[in-house]
Design a protein around this motif. Structure first.
Motif, mmCIF file in Angstrom:
data_model
loop_
_atom_site.group_PDB
_atom_site.id
_atom_site.type_symbol
_atom_site.label_atom_id
_atom_site.label_comp_id
_atom_site.label_asym_id
_atom_site.label_seq_id
_atom_site.Cartn_x
_atom_site.Cartn_y
_atom_site.Cartn_z
ATOM 1 N N GLN A 22 0.964 -1.270 -0.050
ATOM 2 C CA GLN A 22 -0.073 0.119 -0.034
ATOM 3 C C GLN A 22 0.972 1.263 0.069
ATOM 4 O OE1 GLN A 22 -2.913 0.264 -0.783
ATOM 5 N NE2 GLN A 22 -3.734 -1.737 -0.393
ATOM 6 N N GLU A 40 2.445 6.466 -6.691
ATOM 7 C CA GLU A 40 1.702 7.700 -7.321
ATOM 8 C C GLU A 40 1.986 8.919 -7.113
ATOM 9 O OE1 GLU A 40 -2.308 7.301 -5.910
ATOM 10 O OE2 GLU A 40 -3.097 8.212 -7.766
ATOM 11 N N ARG A 51 -0.058 4.301 -11.559
ATOM 12 C CA ARG A 51 -0.408 3.300 -10.913
ATOM 13 C C ARG A 51 -0.640 1.817 -11.718
ATOM 14 N NH1 ARG A 51 -3.983 4.692 -5.737
ATOM 15 N NH2 ARG A 51 -4.535 2.602 -5.754
ATOM 16 N N GLU A 73 -7.616 -1.044 -6.721
ATOM 17 C CA GLU A 73 -8.413 0.441 -7.110
ATOM 18 C C GLU A 73 -8.038 0.813 -8.619
ATOM 19 O OE1 GLU A 73 -7.305 3.164 -4.023
ATOM 20 O OE2 GLU A 73 -8.983 2.724 -3.049
ATOM 21 N N GLU A 103 -6.768 -9.571 1.284
ATOM 22 C CA GLU A 103 -7.149 -8.193 1.402
ATOM 23 C C GLU A 103 -6.767 -7.571 0.294
ATOM 24 O OE1 GLU A 103 -5.424 -6.901 5.216
ATOM 25 O OE2 GLU A 103 -5.672 -4.888 4.433
ATOM 26 N N SER A 136 -9.962 -7.841 -1.886
ATOM 27 C CA SER A 136 -11.457 -7.978 -1.330
ATOM 28 C C SER A 136 -12.382 -6.955 -1.720
ATOM 29 C CB SER A 136 -11.198 -7.905 0.288
ATOM 30 O OG SER A 136 -10.606 -6.629 0.491
ATOM 31 N N LEU A 137 -11.960 -5.747 -2.059
ATOM 32 C CA LEU A 137 -12.835 -4.744 -2.593
ATOM 33 C C LEU A 137 -13.151 -4.838 -3.927
ATOM 34 C CD1 LEU A 137 -11.473 -1.830 -0.452
ATOM 35 C CD2 LEU A 137 -13.415 -2.962 0.106
ATOM 36 N N GLN A 185 -16.668 -5.436 -5.104
ATOM 37 C CA GLN A 185 -17.712 -4.410 -4.858
ATOM 38 C C GLN A 185 -17.656 -3.400 -6.121
ATOM 39 O OE1 GLN A 185 -17.366 -3.208 -0.920
ATOM 40 N NE2 GLN A 185 -17.471 -1.059 -1.549
ATOM 41 N N PHE A 186 -16.352 -2.879 -6.444
ATOM 42 C CA PHE A 186 -16.206 -2.219 -7.661
ATOM 43 C C PHE A 186 -16.849 -2.635 -8.734
ATOM 44 C CE2 PHE A 186 -13.618 0.771 -5.487
ATOM 45 C CZ PHE A 186 -12.447 0.405 -4.869
ATOM 46 N N LEU A 201 -7.320 8.310 -11.111
ATOM 47 C CA LEU A 201 -7.701 7.134 -10.367
ATOM 48 C C LEU A 201 -8.887 7.583 -9.438
ATOM 49 C CD1 LEU A 201 -6.064 4.225 -9.640
ATOM 50 C CD2 LEU A 201 -7.242 5.475 -7.442
ATOM 51 N N THR A 202 -8.661 8.630 -8.458
ATOM 52 C CA THR A 202 -9.576 9.006 -7.331
ATOM 53 C C THR A 202 -10.722 9.366 -7.930
ATOM 54 O OG1 THR A 202 -7.477 9.846 -6.223
ATOM 55 C CG2 THR A 202 -9.715 10.389 -5.234
ATOM 56 N N GLN A 203 -10.823 10.238 -8.934
ATOM 57 C CA GLN A 203 -12.029 10.788 -9.474
ATOM 58 C C GLN A 203 -12.901 9.677 -9.977
ATOM 59 O OE1 GLN A 203 -12.788 13.849 -8.704
ATOM 60 N NE2 GLN A 203 -10.822 13.898 -7.748
ATOM 61 N N LEU A 211 -12.880 6.454 -9.409
ATOM 62 C CA LEU A 211 -13.359 5.717 -8.380
ATOM 63 C C LEU A 211 -14.765 6.336 -7.891
ATOM 64 C CD1 LEU A 211 -10.542 4.182 -6.438
ATOM 65 C CD2 LEU A 211 -11.874 3.005 -7.956
ATOM 66 N N ILE A 212 -14.614 7.533 -7.681
ATOM 67 C CA ILE A 212 -15.773 8.166 -7.224
ATOM 68 C C ILE A 212 -17.179 7.939 -8.258
ATOM 69 C CG2 ILE A 212 -16.966 10.703 -6.755
ATOM 70 C CD1 ILE A 212 -14.256 11.539 -5.512
ATOM 71 N N GLN A 238 -18.095 4.032 -7.984
ATOM 72 C CA GLN A 238 -18.971 3.870 -6.702
ATOM 73 C C GLN A 238 -18.893 5.356 -5.915
ATOM 74 O OE1 GLN A 238 -17.271 0.758 -4.284
ATOM 75 N NE2 GLN A 238 -18.194 1.537 -2.694
ATOM 76 N N LYS A 295 -13.695 -4.703 6.569
ATOM 77 C CA LYS A 295 -12.947 -4.314 5.320
ATOM 78 C C LYS A 295 -13.693 -3.130 4.776
ATOM 79 C CE LYS A 295 -10.142 -8.003 4.458
ATOM 80 N NZ LYS A 295 -10.775 -9.294 4.707
ATOM 81 N N LYS A 296 -14.793 -2.962 4.989
ATOM 82 C CA LYS A 296 -15.707 -1.941 4.007
ATOM 83 C C LYS A 296 -15.463 -0.727 4.951
ATOM 84 C CE LYS A 296 -19.376 -3.856 1.579
ATOM 85 N NZ LYS A 296 -20.930 -3.924 1.558
ATOM 86 N N ARG A 318 -11.801 0.584 4.712
ATOM 87 C CA ARG A 318 -11.793 1.453 3.326
ATOM 88 C C ARG A 318 -12.329 2.721 3.666
ATOM 89 N NH1 ARG A 318 -15.102 2.119 -1.079
ATOM 90 N NH2 ARG A 318 -13.999 3.253 -2.611
ATOM 91 N N LYS A 373 -10.709 6.883 3.816
ATOM 92 C CA LYS A 373 -11.172 8.134 3.171
ATOM 93 C C LYS A 373 -12.297 9.081 4.013
ATOM 94 C CE LYS A 373 -11.175 6.234 -1.571
ATOM 95 N NZ LYS A 373 -11.726 5.453 -2.272
ATOM 96 N N ALA A 424 -12.965 15.611 -1.838
ATOM 97 C CA ALA A 424 -12.509 14.315 -2.470
ATOM 98 C C ALA A 424 -11.306 13.832 -2.685
ATOM 99 C CB ALA A 424 -13.067 14.712 -3.787
ATOM 100 N N LYS A 426 -7.600 12.616 -1.345
ATOM 101 C CA LYS A 426 -7.352 11.707 -0.350
ATOM 102 C C LYS A 426 -6.539 12.058 0.775
ATOM 103 C CE LYS A 426 -6.638 7.485 -2.914
ATOM 104 N NZ LYS A 426 -5.366 6.615 -3.435
#
Lengths: 724, 235
Positions: free
Chosen positions: A5, A12, A18, A479, A531, A534-535, A538-539, A571-573, A575-576, A579, B8-9, B12, B16, B65, B67
């Motif tokens: 991580q 980045e 990334r 991500e 880990e 794991s997300l 969901q994405f 990337l951040t935007q 992801l928004i 999700q 985990k959720k 995460r 943020k 928004a 990080k």
């Protein structure tokens, strides 16, 4: 693993890169078995306030088909003043100016912390920036007035030495001469006639017409007599142009009942591109198109002028019933290619996203439905954030090839996705050095007119997938991978049917879970993901529901708009966008992020949802009743007033800085616009499963959409099944 | 599995986690619900307009928004140097308040305010006229100084626009924030703070384009030309 991580984050921050996998599989076969391709998101002009550019030219490898730039991965012999290219292993001597370097006196480009470095180069005279406004006059008077004022205001925001030009269009296309004295003159083109670049340039006097069989000669790129007339420095013409803009009238041709305005966008753009091609090829320039509706006549028309024929919908497109779609798309594609070759870009400002023909025009660079003024925002140096005329080269080790792309307009957040193919044969030895390297070289024109080159060199270790699969797994960046797969999905969606894309996406997800999940065969309850993954499911769940892959409820133009921004943001935007984020404001404590789930919708809460394109402030039932009763006006309920204000202030922060500006929605329980929120949250409670007897928190959503829980259950079942 | 997933959720989400930042650093400029552009009857859900200064300042702040955890602050009460129009602000409308440009929605229905208004009205008329004089004189001086350097036609054009400015001012077409900022602008010009003057001209163009667009370009030109003049020409 915690260390990955940190590694991912540091890389980045420093390089704007990334990767989906931070350990690379050493053979092609193993790479395909990983499901998610080895790929990366790269932000070429990531803002680096701590990285001052250096004032010299980069040193390049001498081998003709290599030309890699000197970087921290190169071996250097300081005594002999020789460096070895890490891409082709060629030994290169340092130039004389580097005679003084040594172990303790290294040039910046060799130091690891300068894996990303920017050079200022000056080749030839500095060319000014160019802005060519192409303005639709078939607007309602209100909109036209707003546009007039915006354009006048923009003249104060442009750099004084920039060149500016004006083309207006409606039924005809007018190119305005911006001379400083006396009468305003313009050249008028018919909106129906397709003209070649040469014809346009001749008619505008940029080329002397061919005499008796000879080629027409260009008048000369910097000949003041010709080009000056249409593109003039702001500081010289601002007063005249202000008046000209102030006097812009609606297109005078009357629009009969039952008809649309005749809008010759195709010819207008063609004239703009032709003008710039002839006058300023290979210089950073922006064509800025301001349009109020779809092109309705001439080449590139998207819909006819009869109102009774509606503009194409997704339904029409699927049934192959969109008459003008192919031809118009082809027309704008051709324009886009010409523009790109010259390093110019086209920005489209539509006063309404809906139904302006964006689908056909999407290949032209930048689409935006919002504030024009934000385009001219400045960075920490007081310089504009936009960059012009970029070229990106990517070099990979061993292959010796270089790929080059033109990205004609760049912003600090523009992010490109690169997909790599591992070419090593299966079971071949890992290449010497144990690391693969990639170099990104971005040449561009900065808004202060300097030409710059930014070089980013990155490396990752190779790993043998047979023996080190767990290490490779722990190097997975879920991500980045989610966004990369999403971009692949969007790319596919442009040529394939919607359901096929979803099937493809599901297939990839199941394969990934089968490869990396820990489970007992045919036992869904035993399924586990580590880990680092794991997300990811969901994405994928949210991606399937997103407007990028679901075109239902959006017009083709809206879908184009969303997809366009999705494949450009960092990337951040991104992801928004996939999700959305949900924040909760209540009296129970400070504001906090909450799950994007129907259970988060509570009567005594205010929710702020950020989908990137929309900012939705949703007042829970009780809050809404209090607001209606006016408690916030009473002195003793000051804290309620502050509670109401808090999400507004946070929304404001986002609205200020985000480009394009999001749509702002203020709604409450039972309000029609609550649908923006209700359609995005995971419907863990629906009318199908909500139990009237128990007091479950949250409001049930009226939908037949699958919830995340159901989705995960199905996924586990399929992943563990021995038959898939 | 569910507990693990929830945890985990949550992790995460906590990564943020954002909190409301302090209000202390919000100075002037704010979300104005009024339209600055001429199309008054805008559709519902049109976003708030931002003043120029807020946009310029906003670019240096970390938005929600981004990080990384921002400085934690209590979610409830925040600094009451807020932008909510309060009745106390109304009385300040007519007086020079430096750089604060609060577009307060004047609630002139309140009787006590009406009284205060009429008392101040006479005073403010005089004030306005003298303000205009000082602004015009600075601009006229600058124009004179530039006459040699720029063509006659341009000078006439500038003069014409300066007259437009004066007419608008006298006939009450200009709002108080515009007049205030013009005052400041000319003061900066007098002290040769060209960048500051330029910045003010830009902020006026962005925030009040309807009122100023016809003549502001002349001010812009004057600033650009006078700053390039030789020092001895500037008295």
């Amino acid at each position: 693993m915690a260390t990955y991580q940190e590694f991912i984050q540091q890389n980045e921050e420093r390089d704007g890169v990334r990767f989906s996998w931070n350990l690379w599989p050493s053979s092609r076969l193993e790479a395909t078995r990983l499901v998610v391709p080895v790929s990366c998101l790269f932000t070429p002009l990531k803002e680096r306030p701590d990285l001052p550019p250096v004032q010299y030219e980069p040193i390049m490898c001498g081998r003709a088909n290599c030309k890699a730039v000197l970087n921290p991965l190169c071996q250097v012999d300081f005594r002999a003043k020789i460096w070895a290219c890490n891409f082709c292993f060629q030994r290169n001597p340092f130039p004389p100016s580097y005679a003084g370097i040594s172990d303790v006196n290294q040039p910046a480009e060799l130091m690891p912390q300068f894996s990303t470095i920017e050079y200022i180069v000056q080749r030839g005279p500095a060319t000014p920036l160019i802005f060519l406004y192409v303005v639709d006059t078939c607007l309602e008077e209100e909109d036209l007035q707003a546009l007039r004022e915006s354009l006048q205001m923009s003249l104060s925001l442009l750099p004084p030495n920039a060149l500016v030009g004006l083309i207006t269009f409606g039924r005809m296309v007018q190119v305005h001469e911006l001379s400083c004295e006396g009468i305003a003159k313009s050249y008028v083109f018919r909106g129906t006639k397709e003209l070649s670049a040469k014809q346009i340039q001749e008619m505008l006097g940029l080329i002397k017409p061919a005499a008796s069989g000879q080629q027409g000669r260009p008048v000369g790129p910097h000949d003041p007599s010709a080009t000056c007339r249409f593109l003039q420095p702001v500081h010289r013409v601002d007063m005249n142009l202000t008046d000209l803009l102030g006097e812009l009238q609606r297109d005078p041709w009357p629009v009969p009942q039952g008809k649309r305005s005749l809008r010759s966008t195709g010819v207008a753009l063609s004239v703009a591109v032709g003008l710039l091609e002839g006058a300023f090829p290979n210089t950073g320039a922006r064509v800025m198109l301001f349009t109020g509706g779809p092109p309705t006549q001439g080449p590139g028309m998207v819909v006819g002028d009869e109102l009774k024929t509606p503009i194409r919908s997704w339904h029409d497109i699927q049934k192959d019933n969109a008459r003008h779609l192919k031809k118009a798309t082809k027309y704008y594609d051709a324009l886009a290619s010409r523009t790109a070759v010259n390093g110019h870009s086209i920005d489209i400002y539509a006063c309404a996203l809906d139904q302006t023909g964006l689908l056909e025009m999407k290949c032209l660079s930048n689409l935006t439905g919002s504030t024009f003024q934000r385009v001219f925002s400045k960075d920490y140096n007081g310089e504009f954030r936009m960059a012009f005329g970029g070229t990106l080269e990517v070099k990979e080790m061993g292959v010796g090839g270089t790929s080059q792309w033109k990205v004609c307009s760049l912003s600090p957040s523009t992010t490109l996705a690169m997909f790599f193919e591992v070419v090593n044969q299966h079971n071949a030895a890992i290449p010497q050095g144990g690391r693969g390297a990639v170099q990104f070289v971005t040449q561009y024109q900065h808004s202060n007119t300097q030409r710059r080159i930014r070089v980013t060199t990155v490396a990752r270790n190779w790993a043998d997938a047979q023996t080190q699969i767990q290490h490779i797994e722990s190097s997975f960046d879920q991500e980045a991978s989610a966004v990369l797969m999403a971009r692949l999905g969007v790319f596919r969606a442009e040529s394939e049917e919607g359901p096929d894309v979803l099937r493809w996406l599901d297939r990839q997800l199941i394969r990934l879970c089968q490869k990396f999940g820990q489970f007992n065969k045919d036992d869904p309850t035993s399924f586990r993901l580590s880990e680092s993954l794991s997300l990811y499911p969901q994405f994928m769940f949210h991606l399937r529901r997103s407007p990028f892959l679901q075109v239902f409820n959006n017009s083709p133009d809206e879908s184009s708009y969303y997809r366009h921004h999705f494949v450009r943001q960092d990337l951040t935007q991104s992801l928004i966008m996939v999700q959305p984020m949900l924040y909760s404001y209540s009296f129970h404590g400070p504001p906090e992020p909450v799950l994007l789930d129907s259970s988060s919708i509570l009567p005594d809460r205010i929710l702020l949802m950020d989908t990137f394109f929309q900012l939705v402030i949703f007042h829970g039932e009780t809050i809404a009743q209090w607001r209606k009763a006016g408690y916030q006006e009473m002195a003793e309920y000051e804290n309620f007033k502050q509670l109401l204000q808090a999400p507004l202030d946070d929304a404001q922060e986002i609205l200020q800085t985000r480009f394009p500006m999001p749509r702002y929605v203020d709604t409450e329980h039972g309000g029609s616009q609550a649908r923006f929120l209700l359609s995005k949250v995971n419907p863990s409670q629906t009318h199908n499963n909500s139990n009237g007897w128990t007091q479950e928190p949250g409001a049930p959503i009226l939908t037949d959409d699958v919830s995340l829980q159901v989705f995960m259950d199905h996924l586990k079942k399929l992943a563990v099944s021995s038959s898939t | 599995m569910n507990a693990l997933k929830q945890k985990k959720k949550k992790e995460r989400k906590q990564k943020k986690k954002k909190t409301v930042t302090s209000r202390d650093d919000v100075t002037e400029g704010h979300v104005s619900r009024k339209n600055k552009l001429s199309n008054q009857a805008r559709g519902w859900n049109d976003p708030p307009q931002f003043s120029y200064s807020l946009q310029v300042a906003g670019s240096t702040r970390g938005p929600l928004a981004k990080k990384g955890p921002p400085t934690p602050a209590a979610g409830g009460p925040f600094c009451t140097k807020s932008q909510a129009p309060s009745r106390l602000e109304l009385k300040g409308l007519c007086s020079l308040k430096g750089e604060s440009d609060i577009q307060a929605e004047s609630d002139l229905q309140a009787e006590s305010d009406l009284q205060a208004e009429s008392d101040l009205q006479a005073e403010s008329d005089l004030q306005a006229e003298s303000d205009l004089q000082s602004v015009s004189s600075v601009l006229a001086e600058a124009l004179e100084a530039c006459r040699q350097a720029i063509s006659r036609q341009v000078c006439d054009d500038i003069a014409k626009r300066l007259r437009l400015l004066e007419d608008s001012w006298r006939s009450g077409k200009l709002s108080s924030p515009v007049k205030r900022r013009m005052n400041t602008l000319t003061l900066e010009m007098k002290s040769s703070h060209w960048d500051l003057a330029d910045d003010i001209h830009r902020s006026l163009m962005v925030d009040h384009v309807t009122e100023v667009s016809q003549w502001m370009v002349a001010i812009k030109r004057l600033i650009a030309e006078t700053r390039n003049l030789k020092p001895e020409l500037l008295a």
